[in-house]
Design an enzyme around this catalytic site. Sequence first.
Site, PDB file in Angstrom:
ATOM      1  N   MET A  94      -1.345 -10.056   3.582  1.00  0.00           N
ATOM      2  CA  MET A  94      -0.388 -10.440   2.966  1.00  0.00           C
ATOM      3  C   MET A  94       0.465  -9.350   2.789  1.00  0.00           C
ATOM      4  SD  MET A  94      -1.966 -13.479   0.200  1.00  0.00           S
ATOM      5  CE  MET A  94      -2.633 -12.355  -0.912  1.00  0.00           C
TER       6      MET A  94
ATOM      7  N   HIS B 253      -2.381  -1.009   3.476  1.00  0.00           N
ATOM      8  CA  HIS B 253      -2.929   0.441   3.070  1.00  0.00           C
ATOM      9  C   HIS B 253      -3.937   0.478   4.215  1.00  0.00           C
ATOM     10  CE1 HIS B 253      -6.143  -2.411   1.791  1.00  0.00           C
ATOM     11  NE2 HIS B 253      -5.310  -3.008   0.845  1.00  0.00           N
TER      12      HIS B 253
ATOM     13  N   HIS C 169      -6.202  -2.093   5.659  1.00  0.00           N
ATOM     14  CA  HIS C 169      -5.711  -2.905   6.737  1.00  0.00           C
ATOM     15  C   HIS C 169      -5.518  -2.128   8.086  1.00  0.00           C
ATOM     16  CE1 HIS C 169      -3.550  -4.634   2.983  1.00  0.00           C
ATOM     17  NE2 HIS C 169      -4.370  -5.696   3.762  1.00  0.00           N
TER      18      HIS C 169
HETATM   19  O1  PAF Z   1      -7.061 -11.499   2.214  1.00  0.00           O
HETATM   20  C1  PAF Z   1      -5.842 -11.635   2.175  1.00  0.00           C
HETATM   21  O2  PAF Z   1      -5.101 -10.909   2.285  1.00  0.00           O
HETATM   22  C2  PAF Z   1      -5.615 -13.188   2.142  1.00  0.00           C
HETATM   23  O3  PAF Z   1      -6.551 -13.658   1.378  1.00  0.00           O
HETATM   24  C3  PAF Z   1      -5.622 -13.736   3.570  1.00  0.00           C
HETATM   25  C4  PAF Z   1      -6.905 -13.680   4.411  1.00  0.00           C
HETATM   26  C5  PAF Z   1      -4.500 -12.967   4.500  1.00  0.00           C
HETATM   27  C6  PAF Z   1      -5.201 -14.991   3.762  1.00  0.00           C
HETATM   28  O4  PAF Z   1      -3.855 -15.247   3.036  1.00  0.00           O
END
Ligand code: PAF
Length: 285
Positions: free
Chosen positions: A30, A34, A37
């Site tokens: 989303m 950071h 990710h």
């Molecule tokens: O963990 C997240 O950032 C969200 O829940 C995801 C898996 C991208 C779904 O919107």
Amino acid sequence: MIIFHEIGSLQDHIKKERQKGKTIGFVPTMGALHQGHLSLISRSRQEADVTVCSIFVNPTQFNDPKDFEKYPITTSQDIRLLIKAETDILFLPSVEEIYPKGTQVDVHYDLGYLETILEGAHRPGHFQGVCQVVHRLLDIVQPDTLFLGQKDYQQCLVLKKLIELISSPTHVIIGETVREENGLAMSSRNLRLSDEERQKATNIFQVLSAIKTQRNNKTVAELTSAAEKTLLNNGFSKVDYVAIADAETLELLPPDQVPPNSKPLVALVGAFMGEVRLIDNTLLT
Ligand code: PAF
């Protein structure tokens, strides 16, 4: 890195890569990226030929509208980070592209027990929204491998269940939680904390570490109530839960039990620092 806003052109590109025999790794996010990710991007680059990242702040998974409004958006910075991390493809769709018929959740995913506890109990509808968007994204990207972060432990189990429910061939890899030097789990929501709150928030890591070291000589009730007290005495305004559960099923351990060594367990916390809700967990192995 190629950026796609539309499903059709993304799918055309992925199809060409597949025709060359390439495998696809997918990191859904989303945004407000950071190191957590980026470690998933790096893992995907090791495991798959082509890495696709999506940034989509999914409105249907926010049970609290204020949380949605305040969700940090840092798209230009995210793009810079993804280029530096050598991501191949960024999918950056609009709400209309993902939900052409509107955002109402029209399918019910039977998540059973998993949806009735912890995050499921405190955020009604949240996991239905997560499943709705991940189902849609999996249909669009059709990855060989989906990369998820352990910080969202219950979400990982929910999404494994989703994959089973929709009979998807996608394989799931869970990346370890990345922490700041002081132990605070990296999270997009940390951007909403003041410096002082960020410091106090490290108490989540402290209480999880204490549970890990004291698990052999205290009951679940003793461990979790001591953790709750520590959080409330150190700046947390509300503790939704501190729990110890079976790491595979998330079945909660009874309060009077000393956590057994015979099976993998996980300790989990959900708590508010001011208005910001933080979650974290640790495996008790
Ligand atoms: O963990 C997240 O950032 C969200 O829940 C995801 C898996 C991208 C779904 O919107």
